[in-house]
Each structure stands twice: as C-alpha cells, then as structure tokens.
Write a protein that holds these residues in place. Structure first.
Motif, PDB file in Angstrom:
ATOM      1  N   ASN A   2      16.337  24.946  55.801  1.00 27.24           N
ATOM      2  CA  ASN A   2      17.341  25.699  56.547  1.00 27.24           C
ATOM      3  C   ASN A   2      18.268  24.751  57.309  1.00 27.24           C
ATOM      4  N   PRO A   3      19.461  25.194  57.669  1.00 30.51           N
ATOM      5  CA  PRO A   3      20.463  24.333  58.304  1.00 30.51           C
ATOM      6  C   PRO A   3      19.995  23.715  59.629  1.00 30.51           C
ATOM      7  N   ARG A   4      19.199  24.441  60.376  1.00 25.93           N
ATOM      8  CA  ARG A   4      18.730  23.903  61.671  1.00 25.93           C
ATOM      9  C   ARG A   4      17.834  22.676  61.455  1.00 25.93           C
ATOM     10  N   ARG A   5      16.892  22.728  60.521  1.00 28.92           N
ATOM     11  CA  ARG A   5      16.004  21.592  60.222  1.00 28.92           C
ATOM     12  C   ARG A   5      16.790  20.429  59.627  1.00 28.92           C
ATOM     13  N   LYS A   6      17.767  20.755  58.799  1.00 22.89           N
ATOM     14  CA  LYS A   6      18.595  19.717  58.191  1.00 22.89           C
ATOM     15  C   LYS A   6      19.372  18.953  59.260  1.00 22.89           C
ATOM     16  N   LYS A   7      19.889  19.694  60.251  1.00 29.83           N
ATOM     17  CA  LYS A   7      20.638  19.061  61.347  1.00 29.83           C
ATOM     18  C   LYS A   7      19.711  18.181  62.193  1.00 29.83           C
ATOM     19  N   ARG A   8      18.499  18.643  62.488  1.00 28.48           N
ATOM     20  CA  ARG A   8      17.536  17.859  63.267  1.00 28.48           C
ATOM     21  C   ARG A   8      17.140  16.585  62.509  1.00 28.48           C
ATOM     22  N   LEU A   9      16.887  16.734  61.219  1.00 27.41           N
ATOM     23  CA  LEU A   9      16.525  15.577  60.401  1.00 27.41           C
ATOM     24  C   LEU A   9      17.648  14.543  60.388  1.00 27.41           C
ATOM     25  N   THR A  10      18.893  15.001  60.289  1.00 23.22           N
ATOM     26  CA  THR A  10      20.042  14.095  60.305  1.00 23.22           C
ATOM     27  C   THR A  10      20.131  13.359  61.647  1.00 23.22           C
ATOM     28  N   ILE A  11      19.902  14.065  62.727  1.00 27.43           N
ATOM     29  CA  ILE A  11      19.950  13.440  64.060  1.00 27.43           C
ATOM     30  C   ILE A  11      18.834  12.404  64.211  1.00 27.43           C
TER      31      ILE A  11
END
Length: 170
Positions: free
Chosen positions: A2-11
């Motif tokens: 999901n987009p939220r996990r993808k954003k956290r992983l990128t950070i």
C-alpha cells in the motif's frame, strides 16, 4: 504494497543512505589527518609487520635519536636540520644504519639536544627528508613516547659516536 508502507520504506531507505554517505565522508576526512608513526629504518625499508612504506607527501610521525654533531642551524633564520637514527639497544654506530634528515623551521623545544630521543610530525619529502611542522622532546628522565620506549627497551642510554664514525656516514 500500500502507498503508506511504500512511503515509509522510501523514507527509511533515504535516511540509511544519507547516514552511510555521511559516515563515509567522515571516515575519509579522518584518514587524511592520521599521522602514522615510523622509525627511521621503517621509512627506508617499510614497516616490519606489513611492509608498508611511507609515500612522498604523506603526513607521518617519526621518532628516534638525534645523531650527535648532525644539527645544522641557519644563522639568519630559525631553520634547522638534523639527522635521526633508530633507538637500538645496545647503542652502537653502524655506518650502514638507516638515518633520515629532519628539516624544521621554528623554535625547537628547550630540551632538544644531540643524543636526545625526539618525535617529529611532518611530511615525507624526496630522499628520506622529513619537513617537520612540529618537533617534540621528552620532558624528563622517566618519560619517553610509547613507540620509542618499545623500540629502545628498558635500558635507554645516550649513544656514543666518534667524529670519524659520523664523517664516514656522510
């Protein structure tokens, strides 16, 4: 994903990459300021355990005994040059013993004298010459830099050179 996990992983990946870059830059900067300790014989032949030789222009720290009658002072400036030999027990003069020349422009320590154990910080120049930025002398009879004490052993004594031995070395 999901987009939220993808954003956290990128950070998290960005932060870890940034920390790795900063750590690499800090280690590189520190490696440029390390002064490795050498004895005069190690400058000639390389380190005993690794065979690593000092490179021209490398910052280093060198220690040994000031060879008697080798100190030459410029009368018009603070420039001085002298030869440095290994601290060996028993102290004896060998004409084939590797020596280096230290060139220094500044005020020498009050305790500097021939036959004295010293440590010089500087850069290696052509032909086994060290252009020193700092010269340190021991401050009392009990003190000697750890590297020199290990090299000299427990029975440190002033070397005795004859004038003929010194002239044959030059």
């Amino acid at each position: 994903m999901n987009p939220r996990r993808k954003k956290r992983l990128t950070i998290v990946v960005s932060i870890l990459t940034g920390l790795a870059v900063v750590a690499g830059l800090v280690l590189y900067a520190l490696s440029q300021n390390i002064d490795l300790f050498y004895k005069p014989s190690e400058i000639h032949h390389g380190k005993e355990d690794t065979g690593l030789k000092a490179q021209i222009g490398q910052r280093l720290r060198v220690g040994g005994l000031v060879v008697p009658e080798s100190v030459k002072r410029d009368e018009k400036s603070l420039k001085v040059s002298f030869r440095l030999a290994d601290m060996k027990m028993p102290i004896s003069f060998d004409p084939n013993e590797p020596m280096i020349t230290i060139k220094y422009d500044g005020i020498l320590p009050d305790l500097f004298r021939e036959g004295q154990g010293i440590v010089a910080n500087g850069k290696l120049a052509e032909g086994f010459i060290i252009e020193a930025s700092e010269v340190l002398a021991k401050h009392d009879e009990n003190y000697m830099p750890k590297e020199l004490a290990d090299d000299a052993g427990e029975k440190h004594a002033k070397p005795e050179y004859t004038k003929e031995q010194l002239e044959s070395k030059n």
